[in-house]
Scaffold this motif. Structure first.
Motif, PDB file in Angstrom:
ATOM      1  N   LEU A  50      23.198 -27.692   8.832  1.00 11.28           N
ATOM      2  CA  LEU A  50      21.834 -27.959   9.298  1.00 11.28           C
ATOM      3  C   LEU A  50      20.840 -27.928   8.139  1.00 11.28           C
ATOM      4  O   LEU A  50      19.879 -28.705   8.113  1.00 11.28           O
ATOM      5  N   ASP A  51      21.055 -27.026   7.185  1.00 18.16           N
ATOM      6  CA  ASP A  51      20.188 -26.984   6.006  1.00 18.16           C
ATOM      7  C   ASP A  51      20.205 -28.326   5.279  1.00 18.16           C
ATOM      8  O   ASP A  51      19.164 -28.825   4.846  1.00 18.16           O
ATOM      9  N   VAL A  52      21.403 -28.891   5.138  1.00 13.95           N
ATOM     10  CA  VAL A  52      21.531 -30.198   4.471  1.00 13.95           C
ATOM     11  C   VAL A  52      20.796 -31.263   5.276  1.00 13.95           C
ATOM     12  O   VAL A  52      20.066 -32.100   4.713  1.00 13.95           O
ATOM     13  N   GLN A  53      20.972 -31.233   6.606  1.00 12.22           N
ATOM     14  CA  GLN A  53      20.296 -32.218   7.450  1.00 12.22           C
ATOM     15  C   GLN A  53      18.784 -32.071   7.368  1.00 12.22           C
ATOM     16  O   GLN A  53      18.053 -33.068   7.318  1.00 12.22           O
ATOM     17  N   ILE A  54      18.321 -30.825   7.347  1.00 14.84           N
ATOM     18  CA  ILE A  54      16.876 -30.590   7.266  1.00 14.84           C
ATOM     19  C   ILE A  54      16.319 -31.107   5.945  1.00 14.84           C
ATOM     20  O   ILE A  54      15.268 -31.752   5.908  1.00 14.84           O
ATOM     21  N   ARG A  55      17.042 -30.828   4.836  1.00 14.78           N
ATOM     22  CA  ARG A  55      16.588 -31.333   3.541  1.00 14.78           C
ATOM     23  C   ARG A  55      16.544 -32.858   3.537  1.00 14.78           C
ATOM     24  O   ARG A  55      15.612 -33.461   3.002  1.00 14.78           O
ATOM     25  N   THR A  56      17.566 -33.461   4.143  1.00 12.34           N
ATOM     26  CA  THR A  56      17.616 -34.923   4.193  1.00 12.34           C
ATOM     27  C   THR A  56      16.449 -35.476   4.993  1.00 12.34           C
ATOM     28  O   THR A  56      15.799 -36.447   4.585  1.00 12.34           O
ATOM     29  N   LEU A  57      16.161 -34.844   6.136  1.00  9.93           N
ATOM     30  CA  LEU A  57      15.056 -35.305   6.972  1.00  9.93           C
ATOM     31  C   LEU A  57      13.719 -35.134   6.254  1.00  9.93           C
ATOM     32  O   LEU A  57      12.829 -35.995   6.339  1.00  9.93           O
ATOM     33  N   ARG A  58      13.560 -34.007   5.564  1.00  7.74           N
ATOM     34  CA  ARG A  58      12.309 -33.791   4.831  1.00  7.74           C
ATOM     35  C   ARG A  58      12.141 -34.833   3.735  1.00  7.74           C
ATOM     36  O   ARG A  58      11.036 -35.337   3.496  1.00  7.74           O
ATOM     37  N   LEU A  59      13.238 -35.163   3.059  1.00 10.64           N
ATOM     38  CA  LEU A  59      13.180 -36.157   1.999  1.00 10.64           C
ATOM     39  C   LEU A  59      12.846 -37.528   2.573  1.00 10.64           C
ATOM     40  O   LEU A  59      12.035 -38.268   2.012  1.00 10.64           O
TER      41      LEU A  59
END
Length: 308
Positions: A90-99
């Protein structure tokens, strides 16, 4: 809840809020099998099945795939391990979404073309290591085979772009601009010339002990002159220029004469490039550092003042 109580699939659906179809699917997959069946073949579930279904629902709501849910229920893997793995995902997904959000905001701000959007998205989604590699490759090529001031080279190699997990649109813009800048052959050639000139000074033993002090002195003196409206070729500029040339001559261990003045002009011309200053401004923007005001106009003024 009575441990001997049995629930029909309809009662279980009303209790959990899940549809009969979903519970039947879990039952058919063996994830939450019925405890028993009635003589008519209807499924019945006990308290353990209800608790099992509650856990299935919780894990599925958290995004855990059904295969992993089954492994948890069969005690092949612990809930804590699954939670940790999915939290990391989820951390990876959140970073991707923020980017993606930052890229979209940058696109909206710039009014980018489809081609620019593709480039921005591609560059922004690079990993930290891939972003650093773009810059370190540029530095390696610029400095290859040259004996440079260790402090200067260390500063270049330590100042690498670190795009945050939740970047602002201007940070995405700065990263895209930086990647394009270091890829320009003309800029790379200009930085190589600067490095070669520095290496030649070091080889001759003529490199100043504190070049940054000279740079600050030049920038401050001339910025004040520009603010006062003093033209570089005017009589009012001469004492300022003489003071600076004398400071450079002392730092380089040279005699202040016409030859040194011409050499200083040539050195300043090679070292003055708006793109080089822009490089540092972009690094600062990406990393969230204070962006120093531009000093290039001061050095351009100095170059003009040094002309014969």
């Amino acid at each position: 809840m009575d441990g001997d109580t049995l629930y029909t699939i309809g009662e279980l659906a009303r209790r959990t809020g899940l549809s009969v179809r979903t519970i039947r699917f879990y039952s058919d997959e063996g994830v939450v099998p019925p405890t028993c069946r009635t003589e008519a073949g209807y499924r019945l579930y006990d308290a353990d099945a209800v608790a099992r279904l509650d856990l299935v629902r919780t894990l599925r709501d958290l995004g855990v795939d059904l295969g992993t849910v089954q492994r948890v229920l069969d005690r092949e893997v612990g809930v804590g391990d699954v939670a940790a793995a999915h939290a990391e995902a989820l951390d990876v997904q959140i970073r991707t979404l923020r980017l993606r959000r930052a890229v979209l905001r940058a696109v909206a701000k710039r009014g980018s073309s489809p081609e620019e959007i593709e480039i921005m998205n591609k560059l922004a989604r690079l990993s930290d290591e891939e972003r650093r590699r773009i810059i370190t490759d540029f530095i390696d090529e610029s400095f290859a085979g040259l004996d440079l001031n260790p402090d200067f080279e260390a500063k270049m190699r330590s100042a690498l772009p670190e795009l945050p997990d939740d970047p602002e649109p201007e940070q995405v813009d700065a990263w895209v601009e930086l990647a394009e800048l270091v890829g320009e052959p003309d800029f790379r050639a200009a930085v190589r010339r600067m490095a070669e000139y520095q290496a030649a000074d070091i080889e001759k033993g003529a490199y100043p002990e504190d070049p940054e002090r000279l740079g600050r002195l030049t920038g401050e003196k001339i910025a004040a002159a520009i603010a006062d409206g003093i033209e570089p070729r005017s009589d009012a500029a001469r004492p300022i220029v003489d003071e600076l040339v004398a400071a450079y001559a002392e730092a380089f261990g040279a005699t202040y004469d016409a030859g040194f003045r011409r050499e200083l002009r040539r050195r300043t011309e090679i070292g003055t490039d708006r793109r080089a200053e822009r490089y540092w401004q972009l690094i600062a923007t990406i990393n969230g550092w204070p962006v120093w005001p531009t000093m290039t106009p001061s050095f351009e003024w100095f170059i003009e003042a040094l002309r014969d």
